[in-house]
Design a protein around this motif. Sequence first.
Motif, PDB file in Angstrom:
ATOM      1  N   GLN A  33       0.836  -1.202   0.000  1.00 24.27           N
ATOM      2  CA  GLN A  33       0.000   0.000   0.000  1.00 24.27           C
ATOM      3  C   GLN A  33       0.877   1.261   0.000  1.00 24.27           C
ATOM      4  OE1 GLN A  33      -2.193   0.863   3.624  1.00 24.27           O
ATOM      5  NE2 GLN A  33      -3.905   1.647   2.411  1.00 24.27           N
ATOM      6  N   THR A  41      -4.641  -6.621  -4.366  1.00 22.59           N
ATOM      7  CA  THR A  41      -5.767  -7.506  -4.627  1.00 22.59           C
ATOM      8  C   THR A  41      -5.256  -8.941  -4.538  1.00 22.59           C
ATOM      9  OG1 THR A  41      -5.344  -7.491  -6.998  1.00 22.59           O
ATOM     10  CG2 THR A  41      -6.880  -5.829  -6.147  1.00 22.59           C
ATOM     11  N   GLU A  42      -6.144  -9.886  -4.650  1.00 23.63           N
ATOM     12  CA  GLU A  42      -5.775 -11.289  -4.468  1.00 23.63           C
ATOM     13  C   GLU A  42      -4.654 -11.737  -5.405  1.00 23.63           C
ATOM     14  OE1 GLU A  42      -7.836 -15.687  -4.368  1.00 23.63           O
ATOM     15  OE2 GLU A  42      -9.079 -13.912  -4.628  1.00 23.63           O
ATOM     16  N   TYR A  43      -4.675 -11.282  -6.627  1.00 21.96           N
ATOM     17  CA  TYR A  43      -3.677 -11.732  -7.599  1.00 21.96           C
ATOM     18  C   TYR A  43      -2.698 -10.630  -7.992  1.00 21.96           C
ATOM     19  CZ  TYR A  43      -6.825 -15.639  -7.867  1.00 21.96           C
ATOM     20  OH  TYR A  43      -7.604 -16.706  -7.542  1.00 21.96           O
ATOM     21  N   ASP A  44      -2.494  -9.676  -7.120  1.00 21.10           N
ATOM     22  CA  ASP A  44      -1.594  -8.560  -7.398  1.00 21.10           C
ATOM     23  C   ASP A  44      -0.150  -9.055  -7.359  1.00 21.10           C
ATOM     24  OD1 ASP A  44      -0.368  -6.077  -7.634  1.00 21.10           O
ATOM     25  OD2 ASP A  44      -1.871  -5.107  -6.377  1.00 21.10           O
TER      26      ASP A  44
END
Length: 64
Positions: A33, A41-44
């Motif tokens: 962040q 996100t989940e797949y970042d």
Amino acid sequence: MDPLIKKLSRKAIDLSGKSKKELERTCWMIVHQYKHEVMPTEYDIREIDEELYLEVLRAAKEII
């Protein structure tokens, strides 16, 4: 302790709540962040500053 490291560590501790088992994950999320200005996100798969992550994790463990 560097003020930035302390600030990010405290945010990670707050995010992990009572589950200190999640501390590594929340430190990673907070550093992500900080670098990208959004939570991952989940797949970042964007990279983070690994040195900063390790410093934040170390500091968070010291604070706890």
